[in-house]
Design an enzyme around this catalytic site. Structure first.
Site, mmCIF file in Angstrom:
data_model
loop_
_atom_site.group_PDB
_atom_site.id
_atom_site.type_symbol
_atom_site.label_atom_id
_atom_site.label_comp_id
_atom_site.label_asym_id
_atom_site.label_seq_id
_atom_site.Cartn_x
_atom_site.Cartn_y
_atom_site.Cartn_z
ATOM 1 N N GLY A 79 8.889 7.357 -2.573
ATOM 2 C CA GLY A 79 9.918 8.353 -2.253
ATOM 3 C C GLY A 79 9.430 9.779 -2.462
ATOM 4 O O GLY A 79 9.712 10.665 -1.650
ATOM 5 N N GLY A 139 5.485 3.932 0.782
ATOM 6 C CA GLY A 139 5.994 2.588 1.029
ATOM 7 C C GLY A 139 5.029 1.571 1.586
ATOM 8 O O GLY A 139 3.986 1.286 0.994
ATOM 9 N N ARG A 158 -0.040 1.472 -11.701
ATOM 10 C CA ARG A 158 0.582 2.677 -12.277
ATOM 11 C C ARG A 158 0.105 2.949 -13.700
ATOM 12 O O ARG A 158 0.000 4.109 -14.097
ATOM 13 C CB ARG A 158 2.101 2.551 -12.229
ATOM 14 N N LYS A 205 11.606 2.253 11.587
ATOM 15 C CA LYS A 205 12.665 3.096 12.157
ATOM 16 C C LYS A 205 12.294 4.558 12.312
ATOM 17 O O LYS A 205 11.651 5.137 11.446
ATOM 18 C CB LYS A 205 13.890 3.019 11.251
#
Ligand code: AMP
Length: 395
Positions: free
Chosen positions: A376, A353, A35, A197
């Protein structure tokens, strides 16, 4: 879309929101400086123009002022990467900081203390944002990782720079990469969605169905789709309450002419364990007591064929439990296919992610077109949401 290239920073102070929320070990050493490196082009452009930088960031989730979350821990890492000695402020607002910012000379960098030492930051407080705004002449947002938050430093502060605000190089690149997939992608466009999921990916799937030609569904998500279609999935991960939704997604895909590719076989294991016994079985005939933990060999070949045909590729989510060596090969082979397609001219974006972690772990980072820096924020972009940090600059 205004970027730093539209401004000359000579004798100007750039107030730059960076995302220096880097991981630290117990000795407070930076363990992954991606970053900081990602913010370098923006900082260098300002300095080369003859301007100065006021850098503001959060680090972790402090509750009030907590020394362990002080940005002083990352001072050395920033200095090593940028190659300039920093001036360190003990806060991010207040008279003392304002004087320090005012006295900055061209070529100098002032690092503010953790924005989240003030609860007003995450609350998006207007007065707090106004105090921040006094520290610079031009506001630059280069923090994609927090662009989905309407915080004081990412969104509200922009109001105080009606003309003098822009995207940093990193944020501009993130926006362009997402647009290349979602708006201007050369056909055929493919999305590969994996991960554990269905529930966390529903909004993404629904949003991208209008934009893609092919959809590969893999990883743990697979089994909700297979069970919904009447398959036997043994002990594989499944969200029973999402089966109807899975069928609905398949129906929508058909109506929109999107070809959905689900695995036809899996590597099943008799325990969620790297050393478990394994066997390759058809995806819809997994015996009781066994669970699918990785892509099977026929599916790998099938996915490779699909990837090779496509000119624009979005990848989100691993295709197996890649954290365990025994179940990493589906994710690795998909990565190899995407690298090949990229070499042959496809645009490939990896975002969100765990797929980013996988891409870094297996060394694909420099071989795909772009790896997003924001988890996100990337997911929300793919869901079709307008990120507040981006909207604030566009206003
Ligand atoms: P996500 O955050 O939704 O992208 O999910 C990532 C996680 O999905 C990783 O930790 C993987 O280990 C996990 N995963 C991938 N495939 C499977 C699978 N077949 N069964 C269980 N977990 C899986």
């Amino acid at each position: 879309m205004k970027t730093i290239q539209d401004f000359n920073f000579e004798n100007k102070r750039a107030l730059i929101r960076v995302d220096f929320n880097v991981p630290l070990n117990e000795k407070f050493e930076v363990t992954d400086s991606t970053r900081i490196e990602s913010a370098k082009p923006t900082i260098i452009k300002v300095l080369e123009d003859g301007g100065s930088c006021v850098l503001m960031s959060h680090l972790g989730r402090p509750k009030g002022v907590q020394d362990e979350f002080s940005l002083k821990h990352i001072e050395n890492a920033i200095e090593d990467i940028i190659g300039v000695e920093l001036i360190i402020a003990s806060d991010c607002i207040g008279e003392e900081v304002e004087v320090m910012a005012k006295n900055l000379k061209p070529g100098e960098i002032l690092l503010l203390e953790n924005l989240r030492f003030h609860k007003e930051e995450t609350a998006g407080d207007k007065q707090f944002a106004e105090q921040l705004s006094k520290l610079g002449d031009i506001y630059v947002n280069d923090a994609f990782g927090t662009a989905h938050r309407a915080h004081a430093s990412t969104t509200i502060v922009a109001k105080f720079f009606p003309e003098n605000k822009c995207f940093g190089a990193l944020l501009a690149q993130e926006i362009e990469s997402i647009d290349k997939v979602m708006k201007t992608g050369e056909k055929p466009v493919l999305a590969v969605l994996g991960g554990a999921k269905v529930s966390s990916k529903i909004t993404i799937i629904e949003n991208i169905l209008d934009k893609i030609d092919h959809l590969i569904i893999g990883g743990g998500m697979t089994f909700t789709f297979i069970k919904a279609q009447g398959g036997r999935i043994g002990n594989s991960i499944c969200e029973d309450d999402k089966m109807e939704l899975a069928l609905n997604i398949l129906k929508q895909a058909k109506e929109k002419n999107v070809q959905v590719h689900l695995p036809v076989d899996v590597l099943a294991a008799n325990a969620f364990d790297n050393n478990a016994n394994t066997q390759v079985v058809d995806v819809d005939s997994i015996p009781d007591g066994w669970q699918g933990l990785d892509t099977g060999p026929r599916s790998k070949m099938m996915f490779d064929e699909v990837v090779k045909q496509c000119k624009t590729i979005l990848w989100n989510g691993p295709l197996g439990v890649f954290e365990m060596e025994s179940f990493a090969s589906g994710t690795i082979e998909l990565g190899n296919s995407i690298v090949e397609a990229t070499k042959n001219g496809a645009f490939s974006l990896v975002g969100g992610g765990d797929s980013v972690a996988a891409v870094k772990q297996f060394g694909f980072e420099s071989k795909v077109s772009y790896v997003s820096t924001g988890g996100g924020a990337m997911l929300e972009s793919l869901e079709g949401k307008t990120l507040p940090g981006i909207a604030a600059i566009m206003d």
